[in-house]
Scaffold this motif. Sequence first.
Motif, PDB file in Angstrom:
ATOM      1  N   ILE A 131      -2.829 -16.411  -9.127  1.00 38.72           N
ATOM      2  CA  ILE A 131      -3.195 -15.168  -9.802  1.00 38.72           C
ATOM      3  C   ILE A 131      -3.815 -15.552 -11.140  1.00 38.72           C
ATOM      4  CG2 ILE A 131      -2.283 -13.123 -10.949  1.00 38.72           C
ATOM      5  CD1 ILE A 131      -0.162 -13.001  -8.781  1.00 38.72           C
ATOM      6  N   GLU A 132      -4.984 -15.048 -11.392  1.00 38.55           N
ATOM      7  CA  GLU A 132      -5.657 -15.314 -12.650  1.00 38.55           C
ATOM      8  C   GLU A 132      -5.604 -14.052 -13.505  1.00 38.55           C
ATOM      9  OE1 GLU A 132      -6.877 -18.224 -13.714  1.00 38.55           O
ATOM     10  OE2 GLU A 132      -6.316 -19.194 -11.846  1.00 38.55           O
ATOM     11  N   LEU A 133      -5.230 -14.222 -14.743  1.00 36.21           N
ATOM     12  CA  LEU A 133      -5.176 -13.110 -15.685  1.00 36.21           C
ATOM     13  C   LEU A 133      -6.226 -13.318 -16.763  1.00 36.21           C
ATOM     14  CD1 LEU A 133      -1.330 -12.903 -16.282  1.00 36.21           C
ATOM     15  CD2 LEU A 133      -2.697 -11.313 -14.988  1.00 36.21           C
ATOM     16  N   ASP A 134      -6.777 -12.228 -17.249  1.00 38.03           N
ATOM     17  CA  ASP A 134      -7.638 -12.292 -18.417  1.00 38.03           C
ATOM     18  C   ASP A 134      -6.694 -12.193 -19.617  1.00 38.03           C
ATOM     19  OD1 ASP A 134      -9.263 -11.770 -20.633  1.00 38.03           O
ATOM     20  OD2 ASP A 134     -10.682 -10.579 -19.461  1.00 38.03           O
ATOM     21  N   PHE A 135      -6.367 -13.347 -20.185  1.00 36.99           N
ATOM     22  CA  PHE A 135      -5.348 -13.405 -21.227  1.00 36.99           C
ATOM     23  C   PHE A 135      -5.719 -12.570 -22.447  1.00 36.99           C
ATOM     24  CE2 PHE A 135      -5.022 -17.617 -19.068  1.00 36.99           C
ATOM     25  CZ  PHE A 135      -3.874 -17.325 -18.358  1.00 36.99           C
ATOM     26  N   ALA A 136      -6.976 -12.641 -22.857  1.00 39.08           N
ATOM     27  CA  ALA A 136      -7.406 -11.874 -24.027  1.00 39.08           C
ATOM     28  C   ALA A 136      -7.273 -10.374 -23.768  1.00 39.08           C
ATOM     29  CB  ALA A 136      -8.840 -12.233 -24.395  1.00 39.08           C
ATOM     30  N   GLU A 137      -7.621  -9.937 -22.551  1.00 40.40           N
ATOM     31  CA  GLU A 137      -7.498  -8.524 -22.211  1.00 40.40           C
ATOM     32  C   GLU A 137      -6.027  -8.100 -22.202  1.00 40.40           C
ATOM     33  OE1 GLU A 137      -8.406  -5.345 -18.617  1.00 40.40           O
ATOM     34  OE2 GLU A 137      -8.337  -7.475 -18.153  1.00 40.40           O
ATOM     35  N   CYS A 138      -5.162  -8.900 -21.587  1.00 40.83           N
ATOM     36  CA  CYS A 138      -3.729  -8.574 -21.541  1.00 40.83           C
ATOM     37  C   CYS A 138      -3.157  -8.449 -22.949  1.00 40.83           C
ATOM     38  CB  CYS A 138      -2.953  -9.638 -20.764  1.00 40.83           C
ATOM     39  SG  CYS A 138      -3.169  -9.563 -18.992  1.00 40.83           S
ATOM     40  N   LEU A 139      -3.511  -9.390 -23.808  1.00 39.85           N
ATOM     41  CA  LEU A 139      -3.017  -9.366 -25.185  1.00 39.85           C
ATOM     42  C   LEU A 139      -3.528  -8.131 -25.919  1.00 39.85           C
ATOM     43  CD1 LEU A 139      -1.515 -10.732 -27.550  1.00 39.85           C
ATOM     44  CD2 LEU A 139      -3.598 -12.061 -27.959  1.00 39.85           C
ATOM     45  N   ALA A 140      -4.816  -7.850 -25.806  1.00 41.55           N
ATOM     46  CA  ALA A 140      -5.397  -6.694 -26.494  1.00 41.55           C
ATOM     47  C   ALA A 140      -4.802  -5.381 -25.975  1.00 41.55           C
ATOM     48  CB  ALA A 140      -6.916  -6.689 -26.331  1.00 41.55           C
ATOM     49  N   GLU A 141      -4.665  -5.256 -24.656  1.00 38.14           N
ATOM     50  CA  GLU A 141      -4.111  -4.031 -24.070  1.00 38.14           C
ATOM     51  C   GLU A 141      -2.656  -3.826 -24.488  1.00 38.14           C
ATOM     52  OE1 GLU A 141      -5.407  -1.584 -22.305  1.00 38.14           O
ATOM     53  OE2 GLU A 141      -7.377  -2.378 -21.842  1.00 38.14           O
ATOM     54  N   LEU A 142      -1.872  -4.903 -24.455  1.00 42.55           N
ATOM     55  CA  LEU A 142      -0.470  -4.788 -24.844  1.00 42.55           C
ATOM     56  C   LEU A 142      -0.342  -4.397 -26.311  1.00 42.55           C
ATOM     57  CD1 LEU A 142       2.478  -4.969 -24.004  1.00 42.55           C
ATOM     58  CD2 LEU A 142       2.402  -7.414 -24.540  1.00 42.55           C
ATOM     59  N   LYS A 143      -1.131  -5.025 -27.174  1.00 43.25           N
ATOM     60  CA  LYS A 143      -1.093  -4.677 -28.592  1.00 43.25           C
ATOM     61  C   LYS A 143      -1.495  -3.225 -28.811  1.00 43.25           C
ATOM     62  CE  LYS A 143      -2.762  -7.620 -31.605  1.00 43.25           C
ATOM     63  NZ  LYS A 143      -3.600  -8.652 -32.256  1.00 43.25           N
ATOM     64  N   SER A 144      -2.476  -2.745 -28.056  1.00 40.20           N
ATOM     65  CA  SER A 144      -2.928  -1.363 -28.178  1.00 40.20           C
ATOM     66  C   SER A 144      -1.844  -0.378 -27.749  1.00 40.20           C
ATOM     67  CB  SER A 144      -4.191  -1.169 -27.327  1.00 40.20           C
ATOM     68  OG  SER A 144      -4.564   0.175 -27.285  1.00 40.20           O
ATOM     69  N   VAL A 145      -1.203  -0.649 -26.623  1.00 37.53           N
ATOM     70  CA  VAL A 145      -0.131   0.232 -26.126  1.00 37.53           C
ATOM     71  C   VAL A 145       1.031   0.261 -27.114  1.00 37.53           C
ATOM     72  CG1 VAL A 145       1.663   0.414 -24.345  1.00 37.53           C
ATOM     73  CG2 VAL A 145      -0.708   0.083 -23.677  1.00 37.53           C
ATOM     74  N   ILE A 146       1.413  -0.917 -27.596  1.00 36.92           N
ATOM     75  CA  ILE A 146       2.526  -0.993 -28.548  1.00 36.92           C
ATOM     76  C   ILE A 146       2.199  -0.210 -29.820  1.00 36.92           C
ATOM     77  CG2 ILE A 146       3.787  -2.563 -30.077  1.00 36.92           C
ATOM     78  CD1 ILE A 146       3.754  -4.617 -27.762  1.00 36.92           C
TER      79      ILE A 146
END
Length: 156
Positions: A131-146
């Motif tokens: 499974i490949e994740l877009d790490f930058a996207e995951c980090l940005a999305e999580l920070k935005s939700v938080i």
Amino acid sequence: MKESFRGQSNLHIYFAEQYLTQLETTDKSEWGGHFHRATAESLIWQLLLAYQCHLADLLEQQPKFGLRVPAGHFNARSFTLAELPPEILELADREVHSPWLKSLVDYPFLQTVGSSPSGLIASDATRLERIELDFAECLAELKSVIARHRATLMEY
């Protein structure tokens, strides 16, 4: 200063940012590719810890629901009560429908290499079905939700 889930979440986000920088600046072939994978999975783990701490912070900040932080690994879908904070309901839905969060919470850390035609342990890395994740996207999305949830909690 008192220890808090919010502070812990912030620290895990900071560590995730450090791992992301390290991934972007090191050679993928270092340590035969193991360094890159270990760093990537450390980043994922930090994001998961930040996410769990955020969930715990949501529970702590909304005592009217009477929910306690579960022991061990958990996510928003772990809660089965009829009445949950709206942020938890949103995250439970996102865990199913948002590709970045679904991949993050369901990430299998010990992914197998699949069978090689010769039966050898080593195989062509391009054949792996990881499974490949877009790490930058995951980090940005999580920070935005938080950030959005924290702004909402300030209204309570």
